[in-house]
Structure formats: structure tokens, C-alpha cells
Design an enzyme around this catalytic site. Structure first.
Site, mmCIF file in Angstrom:
data_model
loop_
_atom_site.group_PDB
_atom_site.id
_atom_site.type_symbol
_atom_site.label_atom_id
_atom_site.label_comp_id
_atom_site.label_asym_id
_atom_site.label_seq_id
_atom_site.Cartn_x
_atom_site.Cartn_y
_atom_site.Cartn_z
ATOM 1 N N HIS A 307 -10.878 -2.407 -31.283
ATOM 2 C CA HIS A 307 -10.462 -2.030 -32.844
ATOM 3 C C HIS A 307 -10.667 -0.642 -33.083
ATOM 4 O O HIS A 307 -9.909 0.053 -33.907
ATOM 5 C CB HIS A 307 -10.481 -3.289 -33.854
ATOM 6 C CG HIS A 307 -9.685 -4.438 -33.410
ATOM 7 N ND1 HIS A 307 -10.220 -5.371 -32.585
ATOM 8 C CD2 HIS A 307 -8.313 -4.632 -33.768
ATOM 9 C CE1 HIS A 307 -9.252 -6.506 -32.624
ATOM 10 N NE2 HIS A 307 -7.992 -6.008 -33.169
ATOM 11 N N ASP A 329 -4.622 -10.957 -37.423
ATOM 12 C CA ASP A 329 -6.037 -11.431 -37.579
ATOM 13 C C ASP A 329 -6.686 -10.767 -38.386
ATOM 14 O O ASP A 329 -8.136 -11.052 -38.656
ATOM 15 C CB ASP A 329 -6.571 -11.343 -36.122
ATOM 16 C CG ASP A 329 -6.210 -9.798 -35.367
ATOM 17 O OD1 ASP A 329 -6.591 -8.953 -35.965
ATOM 18 O OD2 ASP A 329 -5.762 -10.089 -34.121
ATOM 19 N N GLU A 349 3.191 -8.987 -40.111
ATOM 20 C CA GLU A 349 2.834 -9.878 -39.092
ATOM 21 C C GLU A 349 4.162 -10.928 -39.088
ATOM 22 O O GLU A 349 4.519 -11.545 -39.934
ATOM 23 C CB GLU A 349 1.527 -10.535 -39.343
ATOM 24 C CG GLU A 349 1.171 -11.848 -38.692
ATOM 25 C CD GLU A 349 0.968 -11.563 -37.251
ATOM 26 O OE1 GLU A 349 1.677 -12.392 -36.377
ATOM 27 O OE2 GLU A 349 0.409 -10.404 -36.779
ATOM 28 N N ASP A 383 9.467 -9.726 -38.688
ATOM 29 C CA ASP A 383 9.565 -9.004 -37.347
ATOM 30 C C ASP A 383 9.317 -7.512 -37.621
ATOM 31 O O ASP A 383 9.909 -7.106 -38.430
ATOM 32 C CB ASP A 383 10.769 -9.355 -36.868
ATOM 33 C CG ASP A 383 11.046 -8.593 -35.490
ATOM 34 O OD1 ASP A 383 10.163 -8.795 -34.714
ATOM 35 O OD2 ASP A 383 12.115 -7.710 -35.751
ATOM 36 N N ALA A 384 8.476 -7.005 -36.974
ATOM 37 C CA ALA A 384 8.148 -5.487 -37.310
ATOM 38 C C ALA A 384 9.381 -4.800 -36.965
ATOM 39 O O ALA A 384 9.536 -3.698 -37.701
ATOM 40 C CB ALA A 384 6.974 -4.943 -36.382
ATOM 41 N N ASP A 402 -0.655 -2.737 -33.565
ATOM 42 C CA ASP A 402 -1.440 -3.544 -33.030
ATOM 43 C C ASP A 402 -0.645 -4.618 -32.335
ATOM 44 O O ASP A 402 -0.677 -5.848 -32.906
ATOM 45 C CB ASP A 402 -2.380 -3.857 -34.030
ATOM 46 C CG ASP A 402 -3.583 -4.754 -33.267
ATOM 47 O OD1 ASP A 402 -3.611 -4.693 -32.055
ATOM 48 O OD2 ASP A 402 -4.365 -5.324 -33.988
#
Length: 548
Positions: A307, A329, A349, A383-384, A402
Site C-alpha cells: 500500500h 478494506d 467500492e 461499480d467503478a 486499487d
């Protein structure tokens, strides 16, 4: 006058094709046979979809698994149909036996496939191909049995009331196709969300054997001897008993299989509407690992290395407004919010259950420094790709992708030229986009295809890699536990909107990373450059190119 051994005229019934002695009127009998066709067709398609879904989850690359299952099964159906011609003389008892075998094989297929994956996947060698070989074997067996149904059902329909072949075929296939429609819709919208993959296949098997047995023993019982009826009833009850026993033990089986895959430290196992989420460790000094659909998403031993490498180089410029695509997360957000001059951070997310666990699971919340309590952070469940289409232009200084590895079929659209074009649109002038592009050493072609795709979207790029992957799980589509050679690095591409590639450096006034230095970053860029694969075409929505 026809001679005794002359061939029968066209359309004449075969010598065994005398009219069936039915307990109901012929019209009712014909309707019941077509209803049986409907049910059996629905069950057959559920078996097919079950194999595709489970194989995609266990093996990866849903396009390949669907192609294997469909092609092998359709081929086997043709072979089964030819082989069943020899059973037409005993169509009733043959059909009942076929349905019992199909119920047992199809109902237990998911259970067997998962068992082989869970208990032999870590053995390596030839055993690593066990799930693939079993997938082909089940596709072949189920296809043979489904294909053999058609000639026998045709014979049963004709024995009730003989009609021209074209009309009988039309009735048979109409019932078959409508049943396939119902089965195809029931699996994703009813069976899978309510019962899960294992229980739904067992229930389908039970429905299958009951439908086949009831049709033959109820409608054609007068054509069977007493012994044949008893044998069919006993076989059907045995199959039902096996399926019922498996269904009663399926929860214990799942727990045992999960522990065989993930080890004994499983704390949380949740099936969300998007994926299976498993948390292991995080207590008694054991590092926390997060698995999504069996793929290692967060490895507690080296997640900080990943990260920091993903986030910190992108923050070495303007970063007041930051967007994270994926990353529910909260670990990428942790790195972003270490910069006090970040004014606004949004996470997009897909799975709200990941966000819920990141908020509420003590070990995961501790690992992400409880970022969801920071007022600068906002979360959107979407949904991105779809979210970017409606986002305002120039609204973010930094975009961090990510996302799962590009080699996973479901993620290919998130590594497409169209996706990066949308991400470029939301970047402010001088903004930066950073992308996790999969392992460099293990899949250099995939990595450099990501880089080529970013350049095709009008961005200037610089690539780098960092070592990691301490866990014994391989990330990406093929992630069998204990894999002999799990990927040993992570690859990243930093892209900008300017005329030159963005400078690969760390923020001189920002927080000091624990695992990354400017010198190491320069060495990481040189290491990545040495693996370049030239001449790669960009990946697009209609022509994805991420294949190993």
C-alpha cells in the site's frame, strides 16, 4: 402384399413401439411427459451453470471455464444421443435409470469439484490440474446423460400417441427450451443467493430424480415388471438418500474445506452479493489475511509494503482531492490520510460487505487505523466503471486504482483503454493516476499491456515494482494454496496528464514511509524497465488482451 422380412415403410412404429398402457387419457399423459421434459431441462442447465460458476471461482478465468464446460458438454450430448438409440426398446426404464444417474452425478459434481480443489490443491505437481481434469470429466458425464434423454423422451411421447416426427420434435424442444430458460434464471436469482453453490446442486439433483422416477413409475408403470418397478424405486430412494445426507452435512463440509484451503485461522467467512469474503488471523499475534473469492487480497505480513508503494509516489504532487477505486478494506485510504493536507477522499467500492467489515472487524479496523471514522472520507458503493462515467471532469488531483489483478476476467474492463480514458477525464490538470498492474516477473506481458493501455488513453507513464508476497498464496486467477512459485512482486504504473511522464519520487514534506525510500523507488523503476515487452497493443472492452 409385404413380405415377412421386408423393411418397414417410413413412419411405421418399431416392433417394440406398441402404445403404452397409461393410467390416464393420452392427452394428459402427453402433457405429463412434456412437463417432465421441462423439469429435466431446467435441472440440466442448472448443472451446467453450477460447473461454470464454481470452476470460475476455484480455477479463475470465467471465459475459459465457460468455453470448456459448454463445448465439452455439447459434444457429449451428441454422443449420448447416439448411444441412447440402443435403449429405445426399453425407453421407460432406461429414462428412469438415466435420471437417477444424472441426479447423482450432477447433484454431487460441485461437492466433488470443491473437495478436490480444497484437499489436493496444495500437493502440487500433477494434482494442481485435478480441478481442471475433474471439470472436464463432469462436463463429459453430464453431457452424455443429458444427450441420452432426448431419444428416450421422443420414444415415450410417440408411444402415448404417435404423430409425425416434426410435430413431436417441436413439442419436445419447446418444453426443453422453456425449461432451460427457467433453470437459467433460477440459478443466479434464486438458487445461488438463497442456497449457495453446493446446496443448490444437491437440491437440483433431488428434483431431477423425483421428476424422472415419478414420470416412469406413475405413467408407465404398467409397461414395467414388478421387479423393475421395485429396482427403480430402490435406486431412486438410494440416490435421494445420498443427496439428502450430503445436504445435511454440507455446512460441516464447507467449514472443513475452507480450513483446508485457508488454514485453521478462519475467523470470518461471508458470502456477499458480490463475492465470498474470508478473514483469517488477526488475533493472538497472527497476521491478518483477507481473501476475496479465494484470492489473497490483503496479506498482513507485507500489506504495508504494497500500500505504501501504491499510494505514496502518487501523493508526491497536488493531493488535496483523492479518489480510490476499489480499496474498500481501507488500507490504501490509511496511507492517503497520513497526509494532513488531504481535504477530501472518496472510496468507490463495489461490495458494501467489504466496507462493513473494514469498519467493524476489530483486526481489520485496527490494521486500517480506523480510517472510516475520519470525516474527510466518504464512501460510494458502486461499480467503478459506471461511477466514473457520471463523475465531474477535473474533480480529483490523485486517482488510485486499487483493483484486482488484470488477469482475472471480471476485472478486465477496469484495465481497459475506455476505463483509463474515464479516469483521465476526472483528473485535474497535473493530476496523477496510479494503477496496480499485477506481478511483473511472473506475468510481464500482462503488466506491460496495462502500461500500453494507459498510454493509449493519452497518459504519460512511469513503471516500477516492489518485492513482496510473503504469503504462500498466489494472487490472481491461479491462486492454489501452497503454490510452488507464488508471484514475488507487485507492479505499478504511475501516469499523468502532462506532456512528460510524472516524476517518480516521494513527497518531501509528507509522512515517511516505513518500507520505501527514494533510492529504492528509483531502483524499482529500473528493475521494472528491464522487463519491458515492446510492441503490445492496448486492451479494450471489445478486445481484452490480459492473458498471461
Amino acid at each position: 402384399m409385404m413380405e415377412q422380412h421386408a423393411p418397414a415403410p417410413p413412419g411405421a412404429p418399431p416392433p417394440w413401439g406398441r402404445p403404452a398402457r397409461l393410467p390416464v387419457r393420452p392427452g394428459t399423459g402427453r402433457f405429463l411427459v412434456l412437463a417432465g421434459v421441462f423439469v429435466c431441462a431446467a435441472c440440466g442447465l442448472v448443472y451446467e451453470l453450477e460447473l461454470v460458476a464454481l470452476a470460475s471461482y476455484l480455477i479463475g478465468d470465467s471465459v475459459t471455464q465457460a468455453s470448456v464446460v459448454l463445448s465439452v458438454m455439447v459434444f457429449a450430448m451428441g454422443v449420448g444421443s447416439l448411444a441412447a438409440k440402443r435403449l429405445r426398446r426399453h425407453a421407460a426404464i432406461g429414462f428412469a435409470a438415466l435420471e437417477a444417474a444424472l441426479a447423482l452425478v450432477g447433484g454431487c459434481s460441485a461437492l466433488a469439484l470443491y473437495a478436490v480443489f480444497a484437499w489436493t490443491g496444495a500437493w502440487g505437481g500433477v494434482w494442481a490440474s485435478g480441478p481442471r481434469c475433474l471439470l472436464v470429466a463432469f462436463s463429459l458425464a453430464i453431457g452424455l446423460l443429458i444427450g441420452a434423454e432426448v431419444p428416450l423422451l421422443m420414444e415415450l411421447i410417440q408411444r402415448i400417441r404417435r404423430q409425425d416426427a416434426g410435430g413431436a420434435v417441436a413439442d419436445l424442444f419447446a418444453a426443453d427450451y422453456v425449461g432451460a430458460l427457467v433453470g437459467g434464471l433460477a440459478f443466479p436469482f434464486l438458487l445461488l443467493p438463497l442456497l449457495g453453490q453446493l446446496t443448490s446442486s444437491l437440491l437440483t439433483g433431488a428434483v431431477n430424480v423425483v421428476a424422472g422416477g415419478a414420470l416412469v413409475l406413475g405413467l408407465f408403470r404398467r409397461d414395467l415388471s414388478r421387479r423393475a418397478r421395485r429396482v427403480l424405486l430402490a435406486v431412486g430412494l438410494v440416490v435421494l438418500g445420498v443427496l439428502a445426507f450430503a445436504a445435511a452435512e454440507v455446512d460441516d463440509f464447507e467449514r472443513a474445506a475452507r480450513h483446508a484451503v485457508y488454514g485453521d485461522g478462519v475467523r470470518v467467512a461471508v458470502q456477499s452479493g458480490v463475492q465470498e469474503i474470508v478473514l483469517t488471523g488477526g488475533t493472538a499475534g497472527r497476521p491478518l489475511d483477507l481473501f476475496l473469492d479465494g484470492r489473497l487480497r490483503v496479506g498482513g505480513r507485507d500489506e504495508r509494503r504494497y500500500h505504501e508503494a501504491l499510494v505514496q509516489p502518487a501523493m508526491a504532487g497536488p493531493h488535496a482531492r483523492v479518489l480510490i477505486l476499489g480499496g474498500g478494506d481501507g488500507l490504501a485510504a490509511r496511507e492517503v490520510l497520513r497526509h494532513p493536507d488531504v481535504r477530501r477522499l472518496r472510496i468507490v467500492e463495489l461490495d458494501p460487505e467489504v466496507v462493513r467489515l473494514a469498519r467493524t472487524d476489530p483486526a481489520l479496523a485496527r490494521l486500517n487505523d480506523h480510517v472510516y471514522g475520519d470525516p474527510r472520507l466518504a464512501v460510494t458503493t458502486a461499480d467503478a466503471f459506471g461511477w466514473l462515467r457520471t463523475a465531474l471532469s477535473g474533480s480529483y488531483d490523485v486517482v488510485i486504482a486499487d483493483l484486482p489483478d488484470p488477469g482475472i476476467t471480471a476485472s478486465t474492463k477496469l484495465y481497459s483503454q475506455e476505463f483509463y480514458g474515464l479516469a483521465r477525464r476526472v483528473l485535474a490538470p497535473g493530476g496523477r493516476l496510479v494503477v496496480h498492474a499485477g506481478p511483473v516477473a511472473a506475468r510481464p506481458r500482462v503488466f506491460w499491456t496495462v502500461e500500453s493501455t494507459l498510454r493509449a488513453a493519452g497518459l504519460r507513464t512511469v513503471s516500477y515494482r516492489v518485492g513482496g508476497r510473503d504469503s504462500g498464496f498466489a494472487a490472481g486467477p491461479d491462486r492454489t494454496a501452497g503454490a510452488a512459485h507464488p508471484p514475488g512482486d507487485w507492479g505499478f504504473v504511475l501516469a499523468g496528464t502532462g506532456a512528460r511522464p510524472p516524476a517518480l519520487r516521494l513527497d518531501p514534506v509528507g509522512p515517511r514511509p516505513a518500507t520505501l525510500t527514494s533510492g529504492a523507488l528509483a531502483a524499482d523503476a529500473r528493475a521494472a524497465a528491464g522487463t519491458r515487452v515492446p510492441g503490445l497493443s492496448p486492451s479494450t472492452l471489445v478486445h481484452p488482451r490480459y492473458r498471461g
